[in-house]
Design a protein around this motif. Structure first.
Motif, PDB file in Angstrom:
ATOM      1  N   PRO A  92      38.284  42.593  44.920  1.00 37.45           N
ATOM      2  CA  PRO A  92      39.450  43.268  44.951  1.00 37.45           C
ATOM      3  C   PRO A  92      39.210  44.738  45.932  1.00 37.45           C
ATOM      4  O   PRO A  92      39.870  45.486  45.975  1.00 37.45           O
ATOM      5  CB  PRO A  92      39.299  43.799  43.353  1.00 37.45           C
ATOM      6  CG  PRO A  92      38.137  43.482  42.816  1.00 37.45           C
ATOM      7  CD  PRO A  92      37.653  42.321  43.795  1.00 37.45           C
ATOM      8  N   GLY A 116      32.299  35.408  43.731  1.00 35.71           N
ATOM      9  CA  GLY A 116      31.470  36.078  42.802  1.00 35.71           C
ATOM     10  C   GLY A 116      32.187  35.974  41.316  1.00 35.71           C
ATOM     11  O   GLY A 116      33.178  35.519  41.340  1.00 35.71           O
ATOM     12  N   GLY A 142      45.211  41.231  46.954  1.00 31.04           N
ATOM     13  CA  GLY A 142      45.939  42.156  46.530  1.00 31.04           C
ATOM     14  C   GLY A 142      45.509  42.943  45.557  1.00 31.04           C
ATOM     15  O   GLY A 142      44.527  42.845  44.995  1.00 31.04           O
ATOM     16  N   LEU A 146      40.826  39.682  39.340  1.00 33.09           N
ATOM     17  CA  LEU A 146      40.634  38.615  38.563  1.00 33.09           C
ATOM     18  C   LEU A 146      39.654  38.485  37.888  1.00 33.09           C
ATOM     19  O   LEU A 146      38.637  39.303  37.943  1.00 33.09           O
ATOM     20  CB  LEU A 146      40.819  37.234  39.677  1.00 33.09           C
ATOM     21  CG  LEU A 146      42.202  37.387  40.651  1.00 33.09           C
ATOM     22  CD1 LEU A 146      41.743  36.378  41.633  1.00 33.09           C
ATOM     23  CD2 LEU A 146      43.162  36.932  39.502  1.00 33.09           C
ATOM     24  N   ASN A 147      38.960  37.228  37.261  1.00 33.53           N
ATOM     25  CA  ASN A 147      37.410  37.381  36.722  1.00 33.53           C
ATOM     26  C   ASN A 147      36.644  36.608  37.635  1.00 33.53           C
ATOM     27  O   ASN A 147      35.557  36.831  37.195  1.00 33.53           O
ATOM     28  CB  ASN A 147      37.644  36.314  35.493  1.00 33.53           C
ATOM     29  CG  ASN A 147      38.666  36.984  34.322  1.00 33.53           C
ATOM     30  OD1 ASN A 147      38.614  37.931  34.198  1.00 33.53           O
ATOM     31  ND2 ASN A 147      39.416  35.901  33.733  1.00 33.53           N
TER      32      ASN A 147
HETATM   33  N1  LIG Z   1      42.342  40.728  45.183  1.00 38.23           N
HETATM   34  C1  LIG Z   1      41.943  39.373  44.473  1.00 38.23           C
HETATM   35  C2  LIG Z   1      40.607  39.162  43.744  1.00 38.23           C
HETATM   36  C3  LIG Z   1      39.723  38.765  44.350  1.00 38.23           C
HETATM   37  C4  LIG Z   1      38.517  38.685  43.822  1.00 38.23           C
HETATM   38  C5  LIG Z   1      38.232  39.143  42.592  1.00 38.23           C
HETATM   39  C6  LIG Z   1      36.870  39.284  41.859  1.00 38.23           C
HETATM   40  C7  LIG Z   1      36.763  39.628  40.578  1.00 38.23           C
HETATM   41  C8  LIG Z   1      35.491  39.727  39.907  1.00 38.23           C
HETATM   42  C9  LIG Z   1      34.442  39.334  40.618  1.00 38.23           C
HETATM   43  C10 LIG Z   1      34.606  38.876  41.710  1.00 38.23           C
HETATM   44  C11 LIG Z   1      35.756  38.838  42.331  1.00 38.23           C
HETATM   45  N2  LIG Z   1      39.237  39.925  42.078  1.00 38.23           N
HETATM   46  C12 LIG Z   1      40.312  39.994  42.479  1.00 38.23           C
END
Ligand SMILES: NCc1ccc(-c2ccccc2)nc1
Length: 236
Positions: A92, A116, A142, A146-147
């Motif tokens: 993110p 990750g 964006g 996410l998780n």
């Molecule tokens: N923008 C999209 C996105 C990409 C990766 C992650 C993310 C969340 C937790 C751990 C690792 C990556 N979250 C949102």
């Protein structure tokens, strides 16, 4: 192109076999491999066995959540990343993924997605491989969290592989789609000409191809102005 995905949820990517990507894999345009990060956590840094195959630990400096261990990620990426390969870390906090970046990555010989979880991967991992001369990209889809990186990696994989020459049946459709010319796509219609009292714009039934092209470009500009003014070129 080879695409390697490293994750603690390898089963997430089993769908790669049936999606659009499946055809590309059969056509040998793309080879995908999924790697379970826990396979690289069988031994602790001191060499003793780790029966729990730990991949995370508490953050230095305190704070909520856990951070993924650099030593485990280092073993996995060392095993997978090839010379000329691009290390892509969905995050993110990354730079925004765009159609232009997808086209750029479609020319790479290998992409390695480091997916990750938790609060992300120890920052030294990206630093290490960049210092070693690899192209390393932390990429966001964006402004939302996410998780984990898996969903983002899958989306980027699809966006990239469909641009590989020979992958999509109709190359013309790629040229015309949204963002290809920097604008949003015009609206599309098909039969019936009237549906629940809604008519297809007359111009599209006129057979005047030059006027249709003009109307479609105007629709692209109108949509981009109202929905994505950030995509418009600066005035002047
Ligand atoms: N923008 C999209 C996105 C990409 C990766 C992650 C993310 C969340 C937790 C751990 C690792 C990556 N979250 C949102």
């Amino acid at each position: 192109m080879r695409i390697d995905l490293i994750t603690i949820f390898p089963e997430f990517f089993s769908v790669l076999d049936v999606s659009l990507l499946g055809k590309a894999r059969q056509a040998e345009l793309v080879q995908t491999r999924v790697h379970d990060l826990r396979d690289y956590a069988a031994f602790k840094a001191d060499g003793s066995p780790d029966v729990h195959r730990t991949v995370d630990d508490a953050p230095f400096g305190g704070g909520a959540g856990m951070v993924m261990k650099p030593d485990v990620w280092g073993k996995a990426i060392d095993d997978v990343l090839e010379p000329g390969g691009v290390l892509v870390i969905p995050s993110p906090a990354g730079t925004l993924f765009t159609q232009a970046l997808a086209a750029d990555l479609a020319t790479a010989p290998q992409l390695v997605f480091a997916c990750g979880r938790y609060e992300g991967i120890d920052a030294r991992v990206a630093e290490h491989y960049a210092a070693a001369g690899h192209r390393v990209l932390e990429v966001s889809l964006g402004d939302y969290v996410l998780n984990g990186g898996e969903v983002a990696a899958f989306a980027m994989t699809e966006a990239v592989t469909r641009l590989i020459p020979g992958f999509m049946g109709n190359a013309q459709s790629i040229v015309e789609e949204s963002h290809a010319d920097g604008l949003l796509e015009y609206p599309s219609y098909t039969r019936p000409a009237t549906w629940r009292g809604h008519d297809v714009p007359d111009i599209l039934l006129s057979g005047h191809h030059a006027r249709i092209e003009e109307w479609r470009h105007e629709q692209q500009l109108q949509r981009t102005r109202t929905r994505r003014p950030d995509l418009l070129p600066p005035e002047g």
